[in-house]
Design a protein around this motif. Structure first.
Motif, mmCIF file in Angstrom:
data_model
loop_
_atom_site.group_PDB
_atom_site.id
_atom_site.type_symbol
_atom_site.label_atom_id
_atom_site.label_comp_id
_atom_site.label_asym_id
_atom_site.label_seq_id
_atom_site.Cartn_x
_atom_site.Cartn_y
_atom_site.Cartn_z
ATOM 1 N N UNK A 185 -12.717 -67.100 22.980
ATOM 2 C CA UNK A 185 -12.106 -68.397 22.471
ATOM 3 C C UNK A 185 -10.608 -68.159 22.320
ATOM 4 N N UNK A 186 -9.638 -68.785 23.145
ATOM 5 C CA UNK A 186 -8.311 -68.725 23.009
ATOM 6 C C UNK A 186 -7.605 -69.716 22.526
ATOM 7 N N UNK A 187 -6.484 -70.178 22.188
ATOM 8 C CA UNK A 187 -5.983 -71.455 21.555
ATOM 9 C C UNK A 187 -4.584 -71.648 21.992
ATOM 10 N N UNK A 188 -4.326 -72.941 21.873
ATOM 11 C CA UNK A 188 -2.887 -73.385 22.337
ATOM 12 C C UNK A 188 -2.843 -74.451 21.098
ATOM 13 N N UNK A 189 -1.931 -74.211 19.910
ATOM 14 C CA UNK A 189 -1.630 -74.969 18.674
ATOM 15 C C UNK A 189 -0.361 -75.495 18.997
ATOM 16 N N UNK A 190 -0.177 -76.820 17.862
ATOM 17 C CA UNK A 190 1.149 -77.400 18.162
ATOM 18 C C UNK A 190 2.386 -76.614 17.316
ATOM 19 N N UNK A 191 2.123 -75.489 16.747
ATOM 20 C CA UNK A 191 3.105 -75.032 16.075
ATOM 21 C C UNK A 191 3.648 -73.621 16.856
ATOM 22 N N UNK A 192 4.708 -73.921 17.369
ATOM 23 C CA UNK A 192 5.546 -72.975 18.439
ATOM 24 C C UNK A 192 6.964 -73.146 18.445
ATOM 25 N N UNK A 193 7.713 -72.295 18.922
ATOM 26 C CA UNK A 193 9.013 -72.224 18.989
ATOM 27 C C UNK A 193 9.800 -73.331 19.434
ATOM 28 N N UNK A 194 10.942 -74.034 18.890
ATOM 29 C CA UNK A 194 11.638 -75.247 19.209
ATOM 30 C C UNK A 194 12.234 -75.001 20.705
ATOM 31 N N UNK A 195 11.849 -75.612 21.569
ATOM 32 C CA UNK A 195 12.360 -75.308 23.191
ATOM 33 C C UNK A 195 13.912 -75.387 23.207
ATOM 34 N N UNK A 196 14.517 -76.347 22.578
ATOM 35 C CA UNK A 196 15.951 -76.430 22.518
ATOM 36 C C UNK A 196 16.725 -75.224 22.054
ATOM 37 N N UNK A 197 16.201 -74.672 20.818
ATOM 38 C CA UNK A 197 16.646 -73.638 20.180
ATOM 39 C C UNK A 197 16.611 -72.125 20.908
ATOM 40 N N UNK A 198 15.195 -72.280 21.522
ATOM 41 C CA UNK A 198 14.882 -71.183 22.292
ATOM 42 C C UNK A 198 15.814 -70.983 23.482
ATOM 43 N N UNK A 199 16.526 -72.000 24.006
ATOM 44 C CA UNK A 199 17.527 -71.902 25.141
ATOM 45 C C UNK A 199 18.689 -70.964 24.730
ATOM 46 N N UNK A 200 18.897 -71.205 23.404
ATOM 47 C CA UNK A 200 20.037 -70.259 22.715
ATOM 48 C C UNK A 200 19.432 -69.079 22.374
ATOM 49 N N UNK A 201 18.402 -68.373 22.417
ATOM 50 C CA UNK A 201 17.643 -67.357 22.054
ATOM 51 C C UNK A 201 17.381 -67.367 20.753
ATOM 52 N N UNK A 202 17.238 -68.680 20.109
ATOM 53 C CA UNK A 202 16.723 -68.947 18.753
ATOM 54 C C UNK A 202 15.323 -68.967 18.483
ATOM 55 N N UNK A 203 14.749 -68.192 17.636
ATOM 56 C CA UNK A 203 13.317 -68.362 17.408
ATOM 57 C C UNK A 203 12.880 -68.931 16.234
ATOM 58 N N UNK A 204 12.787 -70.325 16.357
ATOM 59 C CA UNK A 204 12.237 -70.902 15.173
ATOM 60 C C UNK A 204 11.138 -71.718 15.258
ATOM 61 N N UNK A 205 9.980 -71.355 14.752
ATOM 62 C CA UNK A 205 8.794 -72.302 15.015
ATOM 63 C C UNK A 205 9.051 -73.706 14.139
ATOM 64 N N UNK A 206 8.106 -74.728 15.042
ATOM 65 C CA UNK A 206 8.119 -76.054 14.514
ATOM 66 C C UNK A 206 6.743 -76.650 14.836
ATOM 67 N N UNK A 207 6.473 -77.574 14.064
ATOM 68 C CA UNK A 207 5.355 -78.510 14.414
ATOM 69 C C UNK A 207 5.493 -79.339 15.337
ATOM 70 N N UNK A 208 4.918 -79.547 16.370
ATOM 71 C CA UNK A 208 5.198 -80.407 17.577
ATOM 72 C C UNK A 208 4.445 -81.664 17.289
ATOM 73 N N UNK A 209 4.838 -82.823 16.629
ATOM 74 C CA UNK A 209 3.966 -84.088 16.679
ATOM 75 C C UNK A 209 3.401 -84.567 17.720
#
Length: 491
Positions: free
Chosen positions: A238-262
């Motif tokens: 059992x593996x998972x895909x949960x809505x808390x993950x890195x902000x896609x826009x910040x990731x483009x700038x190599x910034x790793x900020x976890x966000x809840x994706x409503x």
């Protein structure tokens, strides 16, 4: 107590009042061997025989930037219990990064909270810029101990009896191995996963009892995710895909900020143990984040076969900053169970209808639970969770849950005393599921000492039934495991 000291490691770490570089998280740099620990109180039970391993965070060099508690170098502590006698030893895990920093006489990699460009060398793991420390999890498979890193590292091997470093796992794939592989003692198989920032973003693999990678397949996801744990049953992983993950826009700038994706649900991928991507059964559930699962098993339900999964549901995966912590307000909140509000929870996946049902099993804020290992992948009634000091990542007690009746036993440690993750060890010839012990290390900030403690799993309210003196105060950390003596001969 006769202590044999190992040659000292080189360190440049300076004294600090950082909340996770001081007090119960103050790093330990001393490596020792003790043939027999001194009993302070009680009597060591004669009906357990095995080894307790505890992985801890112990930064050796001055951080290049801001320190996060999960940035530390891995040190494994071990006690071997047999016939009422207990020995102790501890060793750093000599990862590639640890060795390179010993050569350089200083830090070469930045930490989880540091901006891009902090590291002096390319980094590792899903993040891509971190030091591979192996400081998260510790398990034993086929007689070898594996220390793993939560952001996916090499999987570093140790001899569980001597703690000799054995190098990196030869079966490890290029995207590494996440913390929390799972072992099926009956088949001798180890199941693992990894995750990354490039498609398909997750893989799943199986290693056989001979230490050979026999199965490795992609688990396609919509984008980069931050899974932390997995679970297994007799037939499913059992593996998972949960809505808390890195902000896609910040990731483009190599910034790793976890966000809840409503608006995104929690998704579970059930894959047959040796299955292919097209065989994955996806199930949706209410949005949350889960750090740790406690058990999973298969049952016959009223409306079809079910897979049952139990773990700690977070009510607030993106917690509010702890303003009283000042400059550490965000970091302190994200490692504080009372901030993200983790509670014992059960998910049921109906393989006939494709539906998911959920239920809360406890209203207490708890995490880091253990079950009787003889009940792994089987319906289990009892579970032992840890409680934490509000505002901190520090275990200050235990809750024994009876998931059939809802009854709970609670034991609180004295103020200033903190526990480690505590495996449930079945008593030899156990008469019931809860007939056994909890084994743990205690850190006593009142006296500046540490102990090995053993509790009666059947009645945790009694507190430690036996305490033994450790040669030094250990640092806090994350995960631990217990391995029965009979399992060590398989290496």
């Amino acid at each position: 107590m006769q202590i044999t000291k190992q040659p000292p490691v080189k360190t440049t770490l300076e004294p600090s009042n950082h909340p996770y570089l001081s007090g119960p998280w103050a790093p330990l740099h001393e490596e020792v061997d003790v043939a027999e620990l001194e009993v302070i109180e009680g009597e060591v039970p004669a009906d357990i025989d095995g080894i307790y391993l505890r992985n801890t965070e112990n930064p050796v060099h001055q951080p290049l930037g801001r320190h996060h508690p999960f940035d530390g170098d891995a040190m494994v502590h071990q006690v071997s219990i047999s016939r009422g006698k207990v020995s102790y030893r501890n060793r750093f895990i000599r990862t590639h990064c640890f060795t390179q920093e010993q050569i350089a006489d200083g830090s070469l990699w930045g930490g989880l909270m540091d901006p891009p460009g902090t590291s002096k060398r390319p980094g590792f793991g899903a993040h891509g810029g971190l030091k591979d420390t192996g400081s998260t999890d510790i398990i034993v498979h086929a007689g070898v101990a594996y220390a793993t890193f939560y952001q996916c590292g090499e999987a570093w091997m140790m001899d569980p009896e001597t703690l000799d470093n054995l190098g990196k796992a030869p079966w490890g794939p290029i995207d590494g191995v996440s913390a929390h592989p799972k072992v099926d003692e009956e088949t001798g198989e180890l199941m693992f996963f990894n995750y990354s920032k490039h498609a398909p973003y997750m893989h799943y693999g199986v290693v056989d009892r001979a230490g050979k990678l026999v199965h490795y397949v992609p688990i396609p996801l919509p984008g980069p995710r931050l899974p932390h744990d997995m679970a297994i049953t007799k037939n499913w992983s059992i593996l998972n895909d949960m809505p808390l993950f890195w902000d896609a826009e910040l990731l483009k700038r190599d910034l790793h900020a976890a966000r809840i994706h409503e608006g995104l649900p929690t998704r579970f991928a059930l894959i047959p143990r040796h299955g292919q991507p097209e065989e994955i059964r996806w199930f949706e559930a209410d949005p949350t984040y889960v750090l740790h699962w406690t058990n999973a098993y298969e049952v016959k339900g009223e409306e079809g076969d079910e897979v049952v999964l139990e773990g700690y549901h977070q009510s607030k995966p993106m917690p509010d900053p702890l303003e009283e912590a000042g400059q550490y307000s965000h970091m302190m909140a994200y490692v504080d169970e009372h901030s993200f509000q983790s509670r014992l929870h059960r998910w049921r996946f109906n393989l006939t209808t494709g539906e998911t049902t959920e239920e809360r099993l406890s209203d207490r804020i708890v995490e880091f639970g253990m079950i009787n290992p003889d009940y792994l992948m089987k319906p289990s009634r009892y579970l032992w969770s840890t409680t934490t000091r509000p505002g901190w990542f520090l275990f200050n007690g235990y809750v024994k849950h009876d998931t059939e009746t809802g009854e709970e036993q609670v034991f609180e440690l004295p103020e200033g005393v903190y526990a480690s993750e505590s495996p449930m060890v079945p008593r030899k010839g156990a008469a019931s599921e809860d007939d056994g012990y909890l084994v743990t290390f205690l850190i006593d900030e009142n006296t500046g000492t540490s102990e090995l403690a053993i509790l009666d799993a059947g009645d945790v309210t009694k507190g430690p039934i036996c305490r033994l003196k450790l040669p030094h105060k250990i640092s806090s950390g994350v995960h631990s495991c217990w391995v029965e003596r009979g399992m060590l001969g398989s290496k």
